[in-house]
Design a protein around this motif. Structure first.
Motif, short mmCIF file in Angstrom:
data_model
loop_
_atom_site.label_atom_id
_atom_site.label_comp_id
_atom_site.label_asym_id
_atom_site.label_seq_id
_atom_site.Cartn_x
_atom_site.Cartn_y
_atom_site.Cartn_z
N GLU A 1 22.81 -9.25 -18.37
CA GLU A 1 23.41 -8.03 -18.92
C GLU A 1 23.62 -6.98 -17.84
OE1 GLU A 1 20.55 -7.22 -21.93
OE2 GLU A 1 21.52 -8.50 -23.43
N LYS A 2 22.78 -7.01 -16.82
CA LYS A 2 22.92 -6.04 -15.72
C LYS A 2 24.09 -6.39 -14.81
CE LYS A 2 20.20 -3.79 -12.07
NZ LYS A 2 18.86 -3.71 -11.42
N VAL A 3 24.24 -7.68 -14.48
CA VAL A 3 25.31 -8.07 -13.55
C VAL A 3 26.65 -8.19 -14.27
CG1 VAL A 3 23.71 -9.26 -12.01
CG2 VAL A 3 24.91 -10.57 -13.78
N SER A 4 26.61 -8.34 -15.61
CA SER A 4 27.85 -8.43 -16.40
C SER A 4 27.76 -7.48 -17.59
CB SER A 4 28.09 -9.87 -16.89
OG SER A 4 28.50 -10.71 -15.87
N PRO A 5 27.88 -6.18 -17.37
CA PRO A 5 27.81 -5.23 -18.49
C PRO A 5 28.83 -5.59 -19.57
CG PRO A 5 27.78 -4.07 -16.39
CD PRO A 5 28.11 -5.50 -16.07
N GLY A 6 28.39 -5.59 -20.81
CA GLY A 6 29.27 -5.94 -21.91
C GLY A 6 29.17 -7.39 -22.33
N ALA A 7 28.49 -8.22 -21.53
CA ALA A 7 28.31 -9.62 -21.91
C ALA A 7 27.42 -9.72 -23.15
CB ALA A 7 27.68 -10.41 -20.77
N ARG A 8 27.68 -10.69 -23.98
CA ARG A 8 26.88 -10.93 -25.18
C ARG A 8 25.90 -12.06 -24.88
NH1 ARG A 8 32.02 -10.67 -26.12
NH2 ARG A 8 32.31 -12.88 -26.66
N VAL A 9 24.63 -11.72 -24.82
CA VAL A 9 23.60 -12.66 -24.39
C VAL A 9 22.64 -12.91 -25.54
CG1 VAL A 9 21.80 -13.16 -22.70
CG2 VAL A 9 23.81 -11.81 -22.02
N THR A 10 22.38 -14.18 -25.83
CA THR A 10 21.46 -14.56 -26.90
C THR A 10 20.41 -15.52 -26.35
OG1 THR A 10 23.26 -14.44 -28.53
CG2 THR A 10 21.26 -15.61 -29.19
N VAL A 11 19.14 -15.19 -26.61
CA VAL A 11 18.04 -16.06 -26.22
C VAL A 11 17.59 -16.83 -27.46
CG1 VAL A 11 15.71 -16.21 -25.27
CG2 VAL A 11 17.30 -14.46 -24.43
N HIS A 12 17.65 -18.16 -27.38
CA HIS A 12 17.21 -19.00 -28.49
C HIS A 12 15.74 -19.35 -28.34
CE1 HIS A 12 21.37 -19.40 -29.90
NE2 HIS A 12 21.69 -19.52 -28.62
#
Length: 232
Positions: free
Chosen positions: A214-225
């Motif tokens: 999220e820091k290197v790609s602001p706006g990315a949607r990240v989900t931890v399963h």
């Protein structure tokens, strides 16, 4: 859409302690390695030295467990090391860790800092679902040999990650194929963190990876399963 990951019963029987955590990210912005990603790798190497002390990477209990798993399916762990051990050795060597691209640098830094195998796949290049299986030996594995495109085949009984088109990673997490690797054009990715012990730190590593993405790609949607045990 969430990518489906399955672990075969044969692999479960081989390594009852195996667990994995998947981190899925969409809308990433990749690019060449930069000062920030290089600094992450340097910090990861420092954290590794602090963790190991006087130990060699293969003497760490988690790496020893991975060596046992590799031996169980017929690999020679001193020749074909799991990805975390191989990276750790490079991190401690004079040349240090390679700089590939921002996303690869990020997940390599997590792998080294936590001494956990971590892989990254371009989900737009994955065909169908991903499966961890024991190979028949007939599956294609696109790679590069001598600078030229080549197709190899795993050994029969070898543990591999594969999708509907063939093998994506040989010997569990030893060598990734070229078809699904993360390039500077990748925007959607799956990061797979793998463990051989119940308290090897997968969840902490996954949380740190998500934060860095999220820091290197602001706006990315990240989900931890949630972690998945091989026996589940």
């Amino acid at each position: 859409m969430t990518l489906t990951l399955t672990v075969s019963d044969e692999v479960r029987a081989l390594a009852p302690g195996f667990t994995h955590v998947a981190v899925q990210a969409r809308g990433l912005v990749n690019g060449p390695s930069d000062e920030a990603s290089s600094a992450l790798l340097d910090e990861a190497a420092r954290r590794l030295r602090e963790r190991l002390g006087a130990l060699a990477p293969h003497e760490d209990p988690h790496m020893a467990a991975w060596r046992d798993a590799y031996t169980a399916f017929g690999a020679k762990p001193s020749r074909t090391r799991n990805s975390a051990e191989a990276l750790a050795r490079r991190a401690l060597a004079d040349g240090g860790l390679p700089r590939i691209n921002r996303l690869v640098d990020v997940y390599n830094a997590i792998s080294v800092a936590h001494l956990i195998p971590v892989g990254g796949e371009d989900t737009d290049r994955i065909a169908g679902s991903m499966r961890l299986v024991r190979a028949t030996g007939d599956e294609p594995f696109p790679t590069v040999a001598g600078g030229e495109a080549a197709v190899e085949h795993p050994d029969a009984g070898e543990v591999v990650w594969c999708d509907d088109e063939g093998v994506t990673c040989r010997r569990w997490n030893w060598r990734q194929g070229v078809r699904t690797r993360l390039t500077e054009e990748s925007v959607n990715a799956l990061f797979l963190l793998e463990g051989m012990a119940p308290h090897c730190g997968l969840e902490q590593a996954a949380a740190e990876l998500a934060e860095l993405l999220e820091k290197v790609s602001p706006g990315a949607r990240v989900t931890v399963h949630a972690p998945v045990a091989a026996g589940a």
